[in-house]
Enzyme design. Structure first.
Site, short mmCIF file in Angstrom:
data_model
loop_
_atom_site.label_atom_id
_atom_site.label_comp_id
_atom_site.label_asym_id
_atom_site.label_seq_id
_atom_site.Cartn_x
_atom_site.Cartn_y
_atom_site.Cartn_z
N GLY A 1 70.48 0.19 -21.76
CA GLY A 1 70.14 -1.23 -21.34
C GLY A 1 70.76 -1.93 -20.51
N GLY A 2 72.01 -2.68 -21.10
CA GLY A 2 72.91 -3.42 -20.23
C GLY A 2 73.49 -2.73 -19.07
N TRP B 1 65.20 -2.29 -18.27
CA TRP B 1 65.66 -3.69 -17.92
C TRP B 1 65.26 -4.85 -18.92
CZ3 TRP B 1 65.15 -3.57 -11.96
CH2 TRP B 1 66.16 -2.70 -11.56
N LYS B 2 64.53 -4.41 -20.01
CA LYS B 2 63.95 -5.55 -20.88
C LYS B 2 63.36 -6.92 -19.84
CE LYS B 2 67.16 -3.65 -23.99
NZ LYS B 2 67.85 -3.86 -25.17
N GLU C 1 63.23 -3.64 -30.13
CA GLU C 1 62.89 -5.09 -29.92
C GLU C 1 61.32 -5.39 -30.04
OE1 GLU C 1 64.79 -5.27 -26.42
OE2 GLU C 1 66.78 -4.92 -27.38
N GLU D 1 67.40 5.40 -30.96
CA GLU D 1 68.29 4.26 -30.76
C GLU D 1 68.79 3.52 -31.89
OE1 GLU D 1 67.71 2.73 -26.40
OE2 GLU D 1 66.13 1.81 -27.67
P1 PGA Z 1 71.87 -1.50 -24.65
O1 PGA Z 1 70.23 -1.23 -24.75
O2 PGA Z 1 72.26 -0.09 -23.73
O3 PGA Z 1 72.14 -2.50 -23.94
O4 PGA Z 1 72.62 -1.11 -25.84
C1 PGA Z 1 69.77 0.08 -24.95
C2 PGA Z 1 68.23 -0.19 -25.23
O5 PGA Z 1 67.79 -1.22 -25.81
O6 PGA Z 1 67.44 0.52 -24.75
#
Ligand code: PGA
Length: 256
Positions: A236-237, A11-12, A99, A169
């Site tokens: 992520g998204g 979820w960041k 990130e 990733e």
């Molecule tokens: P994303 O992110 O599915 O939004 O591309 C993946 C992640 O950073 O783990």
């Protein structure tokens, strides 16, 4: 035989505790008919974890953290130790997300230290590796991944390798809507597994769970998960909405 898939949502920096309660409860309801054929987890921000754990109770959804520090205690402002996570009932943790590497100075060495601290505390690390577009186009993809593996997994035992998850990733596919094609992803996963085979032997390498991450969605998950060396997804998204994430999980679960 293929390894058991592990689908996880990162979820960041998204969702307050109240939003976490709502989304996890919604996801739990949407997974009522889930066949249990794969593992599922969500990684909310630290302060939303307790809400996530409460909402996920009695469901197949594991709740983890997005980072852990390697020191047991000391002058590391803003950090949390593995023992603190463990005390809070956290048994899964993402380490070395791109990130973190890009914005917070994470290196292969700190990834290694954090991974060892998590394992020592009995927490399963989800260790992220991946190349940038520049590295791929410059023909350096394999050397970058190899360094991330050799340095990032230094001193990790064969037994520990079967108790962690590797998340591949490609940085150029994260949050961009651009997914590696299943062929590109499979080729890279096979390369990553061959590097683990060189370090630990084929038998151990065959047991290592390697997730793919980068714009995984309900519509492309089945194709990606059908690839021989892809053992799950770090999403992520598409993990932020219960509708999308439940569809993604159920599409992957339908494969097994
Ligand atoms: P994303 O992110 O599915 O939004 O591309 C993946 C992640 O950073 O783990």
């Amino acid at each position: 035989m293929k390894r058991r898939l592990f689908i996880a949502g990162n979820w960041k920096l998204n969702k307050t505790a109240a939003e976490t309660t709502e989304t996890v409860a919604d996801l739990k309801a949407k997974l009522a008919d889930f066949n249990g054929s794969l593992d599922v987890a969500l990684f909310p921000p630290f302060l939303s974890i307790a809400a996530g754990q409460a909402a996920a109770a009695g469901s197949p959804i594991g709740i983890g953290a997005q980072n852990v520090h390697f020191a047991e205690s000391g002058a590391y402002t803003g950090e949390l130790s593995a023992a603190m996570l463990k005390e809070a009932g956290i048994e899964l943790v993402i380490i070395g997300h791109s990130e973190r590497r890009q914005y917070f100075g994470e290196t292969n060495e700190t990834v290694n230290l954090r991974t060892k601290a998590a394992l020592a505390a009995g927490i399963k690390p989800f260790v992220c590796i991946g190349e940038t577009l520049e590295e791929r186009e410059g023909g350096n993809m394999e050397s970058v991944l190899k360094a991330q593996i050799v340095e990032g997994f230094a001193d990790i035992t064969a037994e520990q390798m079967t108790n962690l998850v590797v998340a591949y990733e490609p940085v150029w596919a994260i949050g961009t809507g651009v997914t590696a094609s299943p062929e590109q992803a499979q080729d890279t996963h096979a390369y990553i597994r061959s590097e683990f085979a060189a370090l630990y032997g084929q038998e151990v390498a065959d047991k290592v769970i390697i997730q793919y991450g980068g714009s995984v969605k309900p519509a492309n998950v089945a194709e990606l998960m059908s690839c021989e060396d892809i053992d799950g997804a770090l999403v992520g998204g598409a993990s932020l909405k219960a509708d999308d994430f439940s569809a993604l999980i159920l599409n992957a679960a339908a494969l097994s």
